[in-house]
Design a protein around this motif. Structure first.
Motif, short mmCIF file in Angstrom:
data_model
loop_
_atom_site.label_atom_id
_atom_site.label_comp_id
_atom_site.label_asym_id
_atom_site.label_seq_id
_atom_site.Cartn_x
_atom_site.Cartn_y
_atom_site.Cartn_z
N ILE A 166 32.53 33.70 44.88
CA ILE A 166 33.48 34.06 43.82
C ILE A 166 33.03 33.60 42.44
O ILE A 166 33.03 34.39 41.49
CB ILE A 166 34.89 33.54 44.17
CG1 ILE A 166 35.35 34.10 45.52
CG2 ILE A 166 35.87 33.92 43.07
CD1 ILE A 166 35.30 35.61 45.61
N SER A 211 32.00 36.32 39.58
CA SER A 211 32.81 36.32 38.35
C SER A 211 31.92 36.18 37.12
O SER A 211 32.15 36.84 36.10
CB SER A 211 33.84 35.19 38.40
OG SER A 211 34.72 35.36 39.51
N THR A 221 31.07 39.30 34.06
CA THR A 221 31.52 39.11 32.67
C THR A 221 30.41 38.74 31.70
O THR A 221 30.65 38.68 30.49
CB THR A 221 32.59 37.99 32.61
OG1 THR A 221 32.08 36.79 33.24
CG2 THR A 221 33.86 38.42 33.33
N LEU A 270 34.58 42.14 43.49
CA LEU A 270 35.77 41.36 43.12
C LEU A 270 37.04 42.17 43.32
O LEU A 270 38.05 41.65 43.81
CB LEU A 270 35.65 40.92 41.66
CG LEU A 270 34.57 39.86 41.38
CD1 LEU A 270 34.38 39.69 39.89
CD2 LEU A 270 34.96 38.53 42.03
N LEU A 322 41.44 34.46 42.21
CA LEU A 322 40.38 34.78 41.26
C LEU A 322 40.63 34.15 39.90
O LEU A 322 41.78 33.96 39.50
CB LEU A 322 40.27 36.31 41.11
CG LEU A 322 39.90 37.08 42.37
CD1 LEU A 322 39.86 38.58 42.09
CD2 LEU A 322 38.57 36.62 42.95
N HIS A 374 41.32 34.60 36.65
CA HIS A 374 41.70 35.71 35.78
C HIS A 374 41.51 35.40 34.29
O HIS A 374 41.25 36.32 33.50
CB HIS A 374 43.15 36.10 36.06
CG HIS A 374 43.37 36.57 37.47
ND1 HIS A 374 42.74 37.70 37.96
CD2 HIS A 374 44.10 36.05 38.49
CE1 HIS A 374 43.09 37.86 39.22
NE2 HIS A 374 43.90 36.88 39.57
N ASP A 415 39.03 34.04 33.05
CA ASP A 415 37.64 34.39 32.77
C ASP A 415 37.38 35.87 32.96
O ASP A 415 36.58 36.47 32.22
CB ASP A 415 36.71 33.58 33.69
CG ASP A 415 36.84 32.08 33.46
OD1 ASP A 415 37.08 31.68 32.30
OD2 ASP A 415 36.70 31.32 34.44
N LEU A 416 38.03 36.47 33.95
CA LEU A 416 37.73 37.85 34.31
C LEU A 416 38.37 38.88 33.38
O LEU A 416 37.77 39.91 33.07
CB LEU A 416 38.18 38.13 35.74
CG LEU A 416 37.36 37.49 36.86
CD1 LEU A 416 38.00 37.78 38.22
CD2 LEU A 416 35.93 37.99 36.85
N TYR A 435 41.76 46.85 37.96
CA TYR A 435 41.97 45.40 37.89
C TYR A 435 43.28 45.07 37.18
O TYR A 435 44.05 44.21 37.64
CB TYR A 435 40.80 44.74 37.16
CG TYR A 435 41.01 43.28 36.86
CD1 TYR A 435 40.82 42.31 37.84
CD2 TYR A 435 41.43 42.87 35.60
CE1 TYR A 435 41.03 40.97 37.57
CE2 TYR A 435 41.64 41.53 35.32
CZ TYR A 435 41.44 40.59 36.30
OH TYR A 435 41.66 39.26 36.03
#
Length: 523
Positions: A398, A402, A406, A420, A434, A436, A438-439, A461
């Motif tokens: 993960i 991630s 990004t 993801l 997850l 989020h 950062d994502l 997403y």
């Protein structure tokens, strides 16, 4: 996070699709429910009739297909090393018509040494043929002269003439067509006793098979498969490499007749070379063959290989980590296996070294290795079985996925995003796990892009974030995601526009702004 008792969303799984074609599609109400699993196609990356592919996505798929085919089945020129002893030698040849006449005269000379010398010169010139030599091959009697050598009894002349045929077959289509008349002689050499001649004949056959489907059909119709596969009994490493090069090209295309490969006993030969420690040089070529054998739409061929225990033998060759010629065919074979039933994925992840090795592969500095390893993981995470995802989490994927999703180029980020989203689509517990914060900025960049496939991923997403994460609305508002959604409502693509409009109306309409104003007044 401990996923030992993770829920599986009552059996509902939402999967997302990459630029490779889906094996299955299940159109249902949003969020998108396209199952992502996809094979590496043997001859082309075909499109599902249910998909509305945009021009940029088509170009991306074409570029990937071209790159893959070049790596797997590029024709191979055989150089005469003696001709390159001089470091200052020219790489291109400028032959006059008089030079061609002298060459023809040497090929027809009564002196054996003169004939052999001329054959060697012809081999060298064919590596980069000038126009005068092209005319000799296509419009003159070059092939007829070579056929006389192939029909003769001198093994050295037969070898040199076959070498010439090999380089002719490596040329353009009109060259290949001229070489067709040599096919019966090449097959006869396969059944002979001279390893060097067998190897050269197999090389020529591999080049012919790489040209076009009709070339492969002609070779198979002439019975080339059985003697090729039987030659793997020789246990000669160099010969086995060349044989597998030819077999990988013959296995291409939708009409490859893979039944003949298996009825000729190819499985046991491949297992032998994969399991023999002293045969490591052959593994890369064998893996290319397996890439095609496992890419058929009929999963029965993959099942045959799995039942014979091919996976443990392949996994052992993942380490030590290899960026080079072995990594790509291994990755594609694993991806094809994982594109099948979930039982196939279980067989892969049951190998202790598989996921740790894949974790290294997705972090490779080699762009094709990295990108296609991420494709494999998207097939792995498309499974319906939560125990697979638990192992993916516990293996440490993960944070790495991630970061990739990004911080790299869009095409690489996109590949990581599929995995993801597949993970998140298994249920709220997976989605909440997850990072989020950062994502979300990265997925908002997808939404703001001009790439329809990226926009679709970004919207998928965002919808999961809104439906399965408690503070999803606030996160999107804080990161200026509303503007990104509004930009999609102006697109001409109806499905994206409708999805964005629906999300705006449901989550950021009048009620949302009323609540925001009330909170501000209280403060």
């Amino acid at each position: 996070m401990d996923f030992t008792n993770a829920n599986h969303n009552n059996g509902e799984i939402f999967m997302f699709q990459s630029s490779s074609p889906p094996k299955l599609t299940q159109p249902t109400p949003p969020p998108p429910t396209v199952i992502h699993k996809a094979k590496y196609k043997r001859n082309s990356i075909s499109k599902s009739p249910d998909e509305a592919r945009q021009k940029r996505i088509e170009l991306d798929a074409q570029a990937r297909r071209k790159h893959r085919e070049q790596l797997i089945t590029a024709k191979r020129i055989k150089h005469n090393l003696d001709a390159y002893k001089d470091d200052d030698a020219e790489s291109e040849f400028d032959l006059t018509h008089q030079d061609i006449e002298r060459l023809k005269s040497g090929l027809n000379d009564s002196n054996r040494e003169s004939r052999l010398s001329s054959l060697k010169d012809l081999c060298t010139y064919l590596a980069d043929p000038p126009d005068t030599l092209r005319h000799f091959v296509v419009n003159d009697n070059c092939i007829d002269i070579l056929i006389k050598f192939l029909s003769g009894t001198d093994p050295d002349e037969q070898l040199q003439a076959t070498w010439c045929i090999t380089n002719i077959a490596a040329g353009p289509k009109e060259f290949c067509q001229k070489a067709f008349t040599a096919i019966p002689h090449l097959i006869a050499f396969l059944r002979g006793e001279t390893i060097s001649l067998q190897d050269q004949a197999a090389w020529a056959i591999g080049n012919l098979a790489a040209e076009a489907p009709e070339c492969r059909d002609l070779l198979r119709a002439n019975g080339v498969l059985v003697p090729l596969i039987e030659l793997l009994n020789s246990k000669n490493v160099t010969l086995a490499q060349t044989i597998c090069f030819a077999l990988s090209n013959l296995a291409r295309g939708p009409n490859a007749n893979l039944d003949e490969f298996f009825s000729a006993g190819i499985t046991q030969h491949l297992l032998f070379y994969l399991g023999a420690e002293e045969m490591n040089e052959v593994v890369s070529e064998i893996s290319w063959v397996l890439t095609y054998l496992t890419s058929s739409d009929d999963d029965k061929y993959t099942q045959i290989l799995l039942k014979e225990g091919i996976v443990p033998l392949l996994v052992k060759h993942m380490r030590p980590f290899n960026h080079g010629p072995l990594a790509l065919p291994l990755i594609r074979t694993f991806g094809n296996i994982a594109s099948g039933p979930d039982d196939n994925t279980d067989i892969l992840i049951q190998q202790p070294d598989f996921l740790p090795a894949m974790l290294e592969y997705i972090q490779s500095d080699c762009r094709p290795v990295k990108k296609e390893s991420l494709w494999v993981m998207s097939n792995i995470t498309a499974t319906r079985r939560p125990e697979v995802l638990i192992k993916v989490f516990n293996a440490g994927f993960i944070p790495i996925l991630s970061t990739i999703a990004t911080h790299t180029n869009f095409d690489i980020r996109k590949e990581a995003a599929y995995s993801l989203l597949n993970i998140a689509s298994h249920g709220e517990e997976y989605m909440r796990s997850l990072p989020h914060q950062d994502l979300l900025p990265g997925f908002l960049e997808f939404v703001r892009s001009q790439d329809m496939d990226l926009i679709r991923l970004g919207l998928g997403y965002i919808e999961l974030l809104l439906t399965q994460v408690q503070n999803g609305q606030q996160l999107i508002e804080q990161m200026h995601g509303i503007d990104a959604l509004e930009s999609v409502t102006l697109l001409e693509e109806p499905s994206l526009r409708d999805t964005s409009t629906r999300l705006m109306d449901k989550y950021f309409g009048e009620d949302f702004y009323s609540n925001i104003n009330e909170v501000q007044l209280v403060e």
